[in-house]
Scaffold this motif. Structure first.
Motif, PDB file in Angstrom:
ATOM      1  N   MET A 120       0.807  -1.217   0.000  1.00  0.00           N
ATOM      2  CA  MET A 120       0.000   0.000   0.000  1.00  0.00           C
ATOM      3  C   MET A 120       0.842   1.271   0.000  1.00  0.00           C
ATOM      4  O   MET A 120       0.493   2.266  -0.653  1.00  0.00           O
ATOM      5  CB  MET A 120      -0.929   0.008   1.222  1.00  0.00           C
ATOM      6  N   LEU A 121       1.950   1.253   0.733  1.00  0.00           N
ATOM      7  CA  LEU A 121       2.690   2.489   0.972  1.00  0.00           C
ATOM      8  C   LEU A 121       4.081   2.494   0.351  1.00  0.00           C
ATOM      9  O   LEU A 121       4.741   3.543   0.344  1.00  0.00           O
ATOM     10  CB  LEU A 121       2.806   2.741   2.485  1.00  0.00           C
ATOM     11  N   GLY A 122       4.571   1.334  -0.109  1.00  0.00           N
ATOM     12  CA  GLY A 122       5.869   1.293  -0.766  1.00  0.00           C
ATOM     13  C   GLY A 122       6.991   0.844   0.144  1.00  0.00           C
ATOM     14  O   GLY A 122       6.862   0.800   1.369  1.00  0.00           O
ATOM     15  N   VAL A 123       8.133   0.555  -0.469  1.00  0.00           N
ATOM     16  CA  VAL A 123       9.244  -0.042   0.262  1.00  0.00           C
ATOM     17  C   VAL A 123       9.930   0.960   1.195  1.00  0.00           C
ATOM     18  O   VAL A 123      10.524   0.565   2.199  1.00  0.00           O
ATOM     19  CB  VAL A 123      10.280  -0.644  -0.718  1.00  0.00           C
ATOM     20  N   LYS A 124       9.852   2.264   0.881  1.00  0.00           N
ATOM     21  CA  LYS A 124      10.497   3.245   1.746  1.00  0.00           C
ATOM     22  C   LYS A 124       9.823   3.276   3.118  1.00  0.00           C
ATOM     23  O   LYS A 124      10.503   3.246   4.161  1.00  0.00           O
ATOM     24  CB  LYS A 124      10.458   4.632   1.112  1.00  0.00           C
ATOM     25  N   MET A 125       8.490   3.316   3.152  1.00  0.00           N
ATOM     26  CA  MET A 125       7.771   3.314   4.426  1.00  0.00           C
ATOM     27  C   MET A 125       7.996   1.997   5.170  1.00  0.00           C
ATOM     28  O   MET A 125       8.100   1.978   6.398  1.00  0.00           O
ATOM     29  CB  MET A 125       6.272   3.527   4.180  1.00  0.00           C
ATOM     30  N   LEU A 126       8.096   0.910   4.420  1.00  0.00           N
ATOM     31  CA  LEU A 126       8.370  -0.380   5.045  1.00  0.00           C
ATOM     32  C   LEU A 126       9.750  -0.374   5.695  1.00  0.00           C
ATOM     33  O   LEU A 126       9.955  -0.990   6.747  1.00  0.00           O
ATOM     34  CB  LEU A 126       8.281  -1.501   4.006  1.00  0.00           C
ATOM     35  N   GLY A 127      10.702   0.331   5.095  1.00  0.00           N
ATOM     36  CA  GLY A 127      12.035   0.439   5.687  1.00  0.00           C
ATOM     37  C   GLY A 127      12.011   1.135   7.031  1.00  0.00           C
ATOM     38  O   GLY A 127      12.618   0.675   7.998  1.00  0.00           O
TER      39      GLY A 127
END
Length: 479
Positions: free
Chosen positions: A237-244
């Protein structure tokens, strides 16, 4: 040496290995956070999710069945060994072929090389895994710990060197593959004294092991979705940057507790097992363990809460400011989680492991819609709050199960909890005053904050909760 003595000695070695791997994980992340971006960590988190999912299918609970049945038949072990290799190869092919679908879901082209490279893990791990099970069965925990520590140290070193050399997210993947390669080689070298596989393969010989593994597979799938639904949604939903950002916050606030608390419970389990026929004694011991865990964990979590704006920039460098608020949420997740951990020991002591399955199922049913709803409207902070609410619900249900197993305990628990909670509040207040008067930037202020907080909590504890003699009694009871 008797089996009991081996088990006690093994507990020491497993503790050493767990603490070593936890410290190296923390140091590695602290260094890499200055070299890699949040997106790099997010990419690796997704590949780890994929590996963790397929890992559930690969093992099928053979570790538990081999130890439970004390399996030593060479034909059976050879069949299991070959079956593991075949399953590992199949999983490698499936991940390699399905990588385009994973990329489509997360909308991140860089995932292709990350996921494909990570899939080689399954071509490595199963050459040594069965030997690890046999080492554990024979209570050779010193060998198990040596393997774990050596792999962790070498793998962490390779990861950091590659990150400095510009390999970015691939440094973490290659480092993990090196870690597992070292472990596999050592497992084979140390385990071949116990078993050398032969050219035997007959599935009828391992029917009981396969049946045993089906329950482990179902429980593993449920646990995976329950534990990782938030990360799955964030990446998509939010992308890999937010997951990082999310991953770093979890590793700082929750990972150490998840790794270290089981050590306490591992030591306490034999004590509880001797009391399984007396609910009153069992309840009393459960409360002591709960009190001990809260005493150990709460000041650490409270300290992290009030020092997060100092710790995160200092350890991870600039660019990770979004992690600070997430860390403050996950501090409470960690607190609720550590209070939940003793139920697992209690449920197995009472012969009711099925209750843990129902607990995870109920938590999952509540967590998934909350994660989706809060994530849709409130982004990554919303998903963190959903995780917090789900953890709190899990704790309530957890306590309901404890009440069912040993009777009413809540009054005693709340009385025990009052003092450490009050001490933590006072500690947070003292550190907040220091930050307001002196400041909070830099390593000197971080050290001062730790000293102020630790001294406050320690003095209050020794004055109003535990004497030094009582602390030593705790140590003796858990040794």
């Amino acid at each position: 040496m008797s089996n009991a003595a081996k088990a006690m000695n093994g507990g020491k070695w497993i503790t050493i290995a767990t603490i070593t791997s936890t410290l190296f994980q923390f140091v590695q992340v602290a260094i890499l956070a200055r070299l890699l971006s949040a997106s790099d960590f997010g990419l690796v988190s997704i590949s780890n999710l994929v590996l963790a999912f397929f890992q559930i299918f690969a093992n099928l609970g053979f570790s538990n069945s081999i130890i439970y049945k004390q399996e030593s038949d060479r034909k059976v072990l050879s069949t299991l060994y070959i079956l593991n290799l075949l399953v590992g190869f199949l999983i490698f092919v499936v991940i390699y072929i399905s990588s385009p679908y994973i990329i489509d879901y997360y909308k991140e082209p860089k995932l292709e090389r990350v996921v494909k490279l990570a899939s080689y893990y399954f071509l490595i791990v199963y050459f040594g895994q069965l030997y690890m099970f046999l080492l554990e069965k024979e209570l050779k925990f010193r060998s198990v710990a040596t393997i774990d520590i050596t792999g962790t140290v070498v793998g962490s070193g390779v990861t950091i060197i590659l990150a400095y050399s510009g390999y970015k997210e691939l440094s973490l993947i290659i480092g993990s593959l090196v870690t597992q390669s070292i472990r596999t080689l050592m497992q084979i070298l140390l385990g071949m004294k116990l078993f050398i596989p032969g050219w035997f393969f007959n599935l009828r010989d391992v029917k009981e092991h396969l049946r045993f593994g089906i329950y482990n597979l179902g429980d593993g799938l449920l646990g995976f979705v329950q534990a990782n639904s938030d990360s799955i949604f964030i990446g998509g939903m939010l992308g890999v940057k937010m997951l990082g950002y999310y991953t770093i916050a979890v590793q700082l606030a929750v990972y150490p507790i998840a790794k270290l608390n089981p050590i306490i419970l591992q030591v306490a389990y034999p004590i509880l097992a001797k009391m399984k026929d007396s609910n009153e004694n069992l309840k009393r011991s459960y409360l002591k363990i709960l009190d001990f865990i809260s005493y150990c964990n709460f000041p650490l979590l409270a300290g992290l809460f009030i020092t997060a704006d100092t710790v995160v920039p200092l350890f991870y460098g600039p660019g990770w400011e979004q992690t600070i608020e997430l860390v403050k949420i996950f501090v409470f997740v960690g607190a609720f989680s550590c209070l939940s951990h003793p139920l697992f020991t209690l449920a197995f002591t009472k012969g009711k492991p099925n209750l843990l399955f129902y607990l995870n199922l109920a938590t999952l049913i509540a967590k998934v819609p909350m994660v989706y709803f809060f994530g849709t409207y409130y982004q990554v902070m919303g998903i963190a709050m959903a995780f917090l609410l789900a953890t709190f619900l899990n704790l309530i249900l957890n306590f309901a199960i404890v009440h069912y197993l040993v009777g009413d305990f809540m009054g005693s628990f709340l009385r025990n909890l009052a003092k450490p909670l009050l001490f933590c509040i006072i500690m947070v207040g003292m550190v907040a005053i220091y930050k307001e008067v002196v400041g909070y930037d830099g390593i000197a202020n971080m050290v001062a904050e730790v000293l102020v907080g630790g001294a406050t909590y320690g003095v209050l504890t020794l004055a109003f909760k535990l004497s030094f003699n009582e602390l030593m009694a705790y140590r003796q009871a858990l040794s």
